[in-house]
Design a protein around this motif. Structure first.
Motif: not given
Length: 127
Positions: A72-76
């Motif tokens: 969830w914290n990694h945008l891509l």
């Protein structure tokens, strides 16, 4: 992101309803006949759109991996997992479907699912 299964179910229901309406309008536009009796076509359109909606929803199941905070914290990674099902369905329509009428109908269903998915993504990340 504990509400993702509920969000996926809402996306499925809303996109199926909108896709049925859009495909009925598309059918009415391409078959401009004098009698305007679409009672034979509407159940077929509903059945096909419902089955395609289920297929796209199954293809969108990787979005449930977003329960993991690392994803969830990694945008891509979040965008890839959230939109992968509908984007892959739209790409697959170009390679699998040979009839132009069914290809357009499948694309309408896929694009509606993608748009509804995008609206729910915006509502989910707006907070």
């Amino acid at each position: 992101m504990k509400g993702l299964p509920i969000i996926l179910f809402k996306i499925l229901i809303i996109s199926i309803i909108v896709s049925i309406a859009a495909n009925c309008i598309y059918y009415a536009v391409i078959t401009r006949s004098e009698d305007h009796d679409y009672s034979h076509a509407v159940p077929i359109i509903m059945e096909r759109t419902f089955s395609l909606g289920i297929i796209i929803a199954v293809m969108s199941l990787p979005m449930l991996f977003l329960f993991n905070p690392n994803y969830w914290n990694h945008l891509l990674g979040r965008l890839a997992l959230y939109f992968a099902g509908s984007v892959m369905f739209i790409i697959a329509v170009f390679y699998v479907s040979t009839n132009p009428i069914t290809k357009t109908s499948d694309l309408i269903t896929g694009v509606v699912f993608l748009i509804v998915n995008g609206i729910f993504y915006y509502r989910l990340t707006r907070k």
